[in-house]
Design an enzyme around this catalytic site. Structure first.
Site, mmCIF file in Angstrom:
data_model
loop_
_atom_site.group_PDB
_atom_site.id
_atom_site.type_symbol
_atom_site.label_atom_id
_atom_site.label_comp_id
_atom_site.label_asym_id
_atom_site.label_seq_id
_atom_site.Cartn_x
_atom_site.Cartn_y
_atom_site.Cartn_z
ATOM 1 N N HIS A 159 0.776 -1.129 0.109
ATOM 2 C CA HIS A 159 -0.101 0.084 0.160
ATOM 3 C C HIS A 159 0.720 1.083 -0.017
ATOM 4 O O HIS A 159 0.206 2.343 -0.184
ATOM 5 C CB HIS A 159 -0.939 -0.019 1.187
ATOM 6 C CG HIS A 159 -0.099 0.282 2.630
ATOM 7 N ND1 HIS A 159 0.446 -0.563 3.279
ATOM 8 C CD2 HIS A 159 -0.044 1.344 3.168
ATOM 9 C CE1 HIS A 159 0.910 -0.138 4.152
ATOM 10 N NE2 HIS A 159 0.792 1.099 4.417
HETATM 11 C C1 UD1 Z 1 -2.002 5.218 6.262
HETATM 12 C C2 UD1 Z 1 -0.816 5.502 6.967
HETATM 13 C C3 UD1 Z 1 0.122 4.514 6.840
HETATM 14 C C4 UD1 Z 1 -0.457 3.036 7.131
HETATM 15 C C5 UD1 Z 1 -1.524 2.658 6.429
HETATM 16 C C6 UD1 Z 1 -2.185 1.517 6.674
HETATM 17 C C7 UD1 Z 1 -0.359 7.993 6.891
HETATM 18 C C8 UD1 Z 1 0.315 8.898 6.367
HETATM 19 N N1 UD1 Z 1 -0.315 6.749 6.233
HETATM 20 O O1 UD1 Z 1 -1.892 4.917 4.843
HETATM 21 O O2 UD1 Z 1 1.177 4.787 7.837
HETATM 22 O O3 UD1 Z 1 0.534 1.926 7.041
HETATM 23 O O4 UD1 Z 1 -2.598 3.836 6.581
HETATM 24 O O5 UD1 Z 1 -3.415 1.425 5.985
HETATM 25 O O6 UD1 Z 1 -1.167 8.288 7.866
HETATM 26 N N2 UD1 Z 1 -9.167 4.710 1.753
HETATM 27 C C9 UD1 Z 1 -10.548 4.063 1.639
HETATM 28 N N3 UD1 Z 1 -11.138 3.627 2.850
HETATM 29 C C10 UD1 Z 1 -10.380 3.629 4.029
HETATM 30 C C11 UD1 Z 1 -9.341 4.330 4.170
HETATM 31 C C12 UD1 Z 1 -8.405 4.717 2.888
HETATM 32 O O7 UD1 Z 1 -10.757 3.807 0.618
HETATM 33 O O8 UD1 Z 1 -10.933 3.298 5.185
HETATM 34 C C13 UD1 Z 1 -8.476 4.838 0.752
HETATM 35 C C14 UD1 Z 1 -8.470 6.772 0.677
HETATM 36 O O9 UD1 Z 1 -9.500 7.299 0.387
HETATM 37 C C15 UD1 Z 1 -6.895 7.009 0.099
HETATM 38 C C16 UD1 Z 1 -6.335 5.683 0.327
HETATM 39 O O10 UD1 Z 1 -7.334 4.692 0.595
HETATM 40 O O11 UD1 Z 1 -7.351 7.333 -1.364
HETATM 41 C C17 UD1 Z 1 -5.312 5.846 1.245
HETATM 42 O O12 UD1 Z 1 -5.647 6.074 2.580
HETATM 43 P P1 UD1 Z 1 -4.871 7.062 3.570
HETATM 44 O O13 UD1 Z 1 -5.329 6.915 4.956
HETATM 45 O O14 UD1 Z 1 -4.610 8.423 2.877
HETATM 46 O O15 UD1 Z 1 -3.598 6.353 3.566
HETATM 47 P P2 UD1 Z 1 -2.811 4.888 3.838
HETATM 48 O O16 UD1 Z 1 -2.152 4.627 2.253
HETATM 49 O O17 UD1 Z 1 -3.892 3.964 4.126
#
Ligand code: UD1
Length: 373
Positions: free
Chosen positions: A213
């Site tokens: 991820h």
């Molecule tokens: C975040 C953390 C990372 C952790 C990871 C575990 C930061 C900077 N990063 O990264 O350290 O290892 O979580 O998962 O805080 N999304 C969904 N549904 C959700 C959550 C996210 O669809 O429940 C999508 C969001 O819309 C976004 C993407 O996933 O487009 C990334 O989510 P985001 O929370 O920004 O960062 P992660 O890559 O999950």
């Protein structure tokens, strides 16, 4: 009663993204049993899908959060700012005596900053880890959170050394061990009750797990298409199960790469799994290919080979003592081949990765809380 005989001490515990739940759960369960502390669960809502959030709350027997901030997705600044502003409001209306933050996600630094600006004491669990790679958003979160925290609970000696080198006074640093192992041990009977192999129709210990991820791996088309091709080749050596993170799914779709997996019978794409299902699958696997932080630690504890698709790690002890190996994204096939051919597995578990971290934290808090307030 608090340790000094007054009413219960209010302590906030922040969860935001998936890896926070298993770090907070053992501590929450210990704190709630004391007669001196009332823990409050603050969920920023950084992760909000059922499978990224509520499923973990349920699996880890956590209650509904006391506060849900609903910050959701967004650019880093926006997500961090929303969590900061929302948590600040809670502190102003109903201040706790102490804030505990865990890990390195945006919610960690956001809430720590809100609390410190209002002169509240902050404790950071899993402090001191460093990848020394400041292009990682998590590294910025780690450095900043540690710089402003009053108490730094570390998992390993390298973390203590990193903090000392950054000029953090030694009396703020307390090595307590790895809280993730507490969750694993606490939930082991329920993990063992699951039968992920049966549900997914795969053979016990005859498969690998993939998780991916990190923006560095999944956000760029050329790199992601190389990774997909490498994984497809590696699946001729070992079948894989791949629980796909929402960020990765979106990128696979955007770059039209999802079909490559769908046409590969030896790679099973599944939705993100709950904690119990995922750990059951991991415990019975032959190998993990990952870019996660937590999985590097869990595989070290379990003695399962881990190939980490990153140029660095903030958890070097998983390489020096454990089963972790850093690999380049264009060498996945070769690394899987070597790992499958090599039947030896090291199994050195770092000191204090013993399932008793939460109790060490609570003992420390009980003795120090009056000094912190
Ligand atoms: C975040 C953390 C990372 C952790 C990871 C575990 C930061 C900077 N990063 O990264 O350290 O290892 O979580 O998962 O805080 N999304 C969904 N549904 C959700 C959550 C996210 O669809 O429940 C999508 C969001 O819309 C976004 C993407 O996933 O487009 C990334 O989510 P985001 O929370 O920004 O960062 P992660 O890559 O999950």
């Amino acid at each position: 009663m608090s340790p000094d005989g007054n009413k219960k001490t209010l302590i906030d515990l922040v969860v935001g993204a998936r890896p926070n739940f298993m770090k907070v759960a053992p501590l929450y369960h210990r704190l709630v049993k004391t007669d001196w502390c009332r823990p409050r669960l603050v969920h920023t809502g950084q992760h909000y899908d059922y499978k990224m959030s509520a499923a973990f709350i349920a699996d880890l027997n956590l209650p509904e959060p006391d506060f849900y901030l609903g910050v959701g997705s967004g650019h880093h600044g926006e997500q961090t700012a929303k969590a900061l502003a929302s948590y600040e409001k809670i502190i102003l209306e109903s201040p706790p005596s102490l804030l505990i933050v865990v890990g390195d996600v945006n919610s960690t630094i956001a809430c720590a900053l809100a609390a410190k600006k209002l002169n509240l004491p902050v404790a950071h669990l899993e402090a001191g880890l460093r990848s020394f790679d400041r292009t990682m958003p998590e590294e910025i979160n780690r450095v900043l959170t540690d710089a402003i925290s009053d108490v730094l609970w570390t998992p390993s000696p390298d973390a203590d050394e990193n903090l000392i080198k950054e000029g953090i006074p030694g009396d703020r640093i307390h090595r307590v061990g790895n809280i993730m192992i507490d969750s694993l041990k606490m939930m082991q009977p329920k993990i063992d009750e699951k039968n992920a192999c049966h549900e997914l129709g795969i053979d016990w210990q005859q498969y690998g797990i993939i998780t991916l991820h990190r923006p560095q791996n999944v956000d760029f088309e050329e790199q992601l298409s190389t990774i997909v091709a490498e994984l497809v080749s590696a699946s001729e050596l070992l079948p894989f199960v791949f629980p796909v993170h929402p960020r990765t799914l979106a990128k696979l779709q955007q770059f039209d790469l999802i079909r490559d997996f769908e046409e590969t019978p030896n790679i099973r794409l599944v939705e993100p799994l709950s904690y119990l299902m995922f750990m059951n699958l991991l415990c019975n696997s032959k190998l993990a290919v990952t870019d996660s932080g937590g999985i590097q630690e869990e595989t070290t504890y379990l003695g399962i080979p881990c190939l980490t698709m990153r140029p660095n790690t903030e958890r070097p002890i998983t390489i020096s003592m454990g089963t972790n190996k850093l690999i380049s994204y264009d060498q996945v096939y070769e690394s899987v081949r070597e790992s499958v051919a090599n039947h030896e597995t090291k199994r050195d578990v770092p000191e204090l990765w013993d399932g008793r971290t939460a109790s060490r934290v609570v003992d420390h808090l009980k003795s120090e809380i009056s000094l912190l307030q």
